[in-house]
Design an enzyme around this catalytic site. Structure first.
Site, mmCIF file in Angstrom:
data_model
loop_
_atom_site.group_PDB
_atom_site.id
_atom_site.type_symbol
_atom_site.label_atom_id
_atom_site.label_comp_id
_atom_site.label_asym_id
_atom_site.label_seq_id
_atom_site.Cartn_x
_atom_site.Cartn_y
_atom_site.Cartn_z
ATOM 1 C CD GLU A 100 -2.616 1.702 0.407
ATOM 2 O OE1 GLU A 100 -3.106 2.832 0.451
ATOM 3 O OE2 GLU A 100 -2.870 0.875 -0.519
ATOM 4 C CG HIS A 126 -0.812 2.538 -4.965
ATOM 5 N ND1 HIS A 126 -1.974 3.048 -4.431
ATOM 6 C CD2 HIS A 126 -0.888 2.765 -6.298
ATOM 7 C CE1 HIS A 126 -2.711 3.560 -5.401
ATOM 8 N NE2 HIS A 126 -2.084 3.406 -6.534
ATOM 9 C CG HIS A 162 -8.450 6.178 -6.475
ATOM 10 N ND1 HIS A 162 -7.969 7.459 -6.338
ATOM 11 C CD2 HIS A 162 -7.424 5.349 -6.155
ATOM 12 C CE1 HIS A 162 -6.704 7.412 -5.968
ATOM 13 N NE2 HIS A 162 -6.346 6.155 -5.853
ATOM 14 C CG HIS A 219 -16.978 -7.049 -17.188
ATOM 15 N ND1 HIS A 219 -16.481 -5.868 -17.692
ATOM 16 C CD2 HIS A 219 -15.948 -7.927 -17.200
ATOM 17 C CE1 HIS A 219 -15.205 -6.023 -17.998
ATOM 18 N NE2 HIS A 219 -14.858 -7.262 -17.721
#
Length: 329
Positions: A85, A88, A151, A242
């Site tokens: 995390e 990133h 995001h 999808h």
């Protein structure tokens, strides 16, 4: 010849196309790193923001781990995921700084001011600020699907603008050349690909990738009952939507590529689009049949982004193609 003919960036700024390319490549890497963080369930490995358990790095020393356990007793530290995390975040922060440098260069380091280039620079700054806010909310709102998807889409928007910027400074000549192919089908292709990526993001944020574990069926049914009024919770409906979007997008891009193939300057674009479609369909099927291994899922997202960038490149090229490219061979 006048520098005001430039659609995007002034002649002086054209010297900085290497910075545009590097920032673009970093943005691409950050999106994939974010996908890896999500796929490894490391998105909430740091309960606070921008620190991680109160530290600027993932806690790893005995003292730091003890402090984390004291202040966050309900959230034990997973050092490996916490580092994922934070890595990133580090790369995303670096990307944000480069985009700000790039944008302010476009505004202040130019000999000729243009309204459009200033507008693009402001757009990039605005997108970065929104992305920072969404990055914070992703943590504070505990990976709320709408926020996580937003995001991703803002990240793709930043990447797309940077890609367009690089192509423009790389291809643009002193005098704009008349366009030779209709942009409307390419704009529709861009919308379809972006929408399909959004659907893929919706699947990912709801962890609906394995709602159907066979193909072309879905748990033994060719088309299971869809709960259209519950697309926020019914995983099978999310998954099948999808799939339907993938079929529509693939058919449209396939037909578009056949038309593009007839124009010499767009032939390579058509070949790349067709190759990416075939690869993406294959990865999508393997993602289901092999129960979503991380490397397949990550490659699936990377190819989707490459397809988006190829469509953008084709659209940009439609502004600059030579007059002879409008005729069939």
């Amino acid at each position: 010849m006048h520098s005001t003919h430039y659609w995007f960036i002034s002649p002086k700024y054209r010297q900085h196309k290497s910075l545009v390319l590097f920032t673009f490549l970093l943005a691409f890497f950050v999106i994939l790193l974010g996908a890896f963080t999500r796929l490894t369930d490391a998105g909430l490995s740091c309960p606070d923001w921008p620190n991680c358990y109160g530290f600027i790095t993932a806690p790893h020393t005995d003292t730091e781990l003890q402090s984390a356990a004291k202040h966050y007793p309900m959230m034990p530290v997973n050092v490996k995921k916490a580092w994922t995390e934070m890595t990133h975040r580090y790369f995303a922060g670096t990307e944000g700084i480069l985009i700000l440098i790039l944008s302010f260069s476009m505004i202040f380091l130019r000999k000729t001011k243009t309204l459009k280039s200033t507008g693009i620079a402001i757009t990039l700054v605005a997108l970065v600020l929104v992305q920072i806010l969404l990055g914070m909310l992703t943590v504070t709102e505990k990976l709320h699907p709408i926020i996580v998807l937003s995001h991703l889409l803002v990240g793709l928007s930043i990447l797309s603008v940077l890609w367009w910027a690089y192509l423009d400074v790389h291809w643009r000549k002193e005098i704009p050349i008349a366009r030779t192919t209709s942009r409307s089908p390419l704009l529709l292709a861009l919308i379809l690909v972006f929408a399909q990526i959004a659907l893929g993001g919706w699947v990912s944020t709801h962890y609906a990738g394995l709602a159907c574990v066979d193909f072309p069926y879905c748990n033994g049914q060719l088309w299971p009952a869809m709960q259209w009024g519950n697309l926020n919770n019914d995983l099978i409906s999310i998954h099948m939507l999808h799939r339907a979007g993938a079929l529509i997008t693939a058919v449209y891009l396939g037909i578009l590529s056949l038309f593009l193939f007839r124009q010499p300057s767009f032939r390579m674009n058509a070949i790349v689009i067709l190759a990416l479609i075939a690869l993406q369909i294959t990865l999508g099927i393997l993602n289901i049949l092999w129960l979503r291994p991380i490397w397949i899922a990550l490659t699936h997202q990377a190819v989707a982004i490459l397809l988006l960038l190829t469509v953008i490149a084709t659209l940009v090229k439609s502004f600059y193609a030579s007059p002879g490219d409008s005729h069939d061979e």
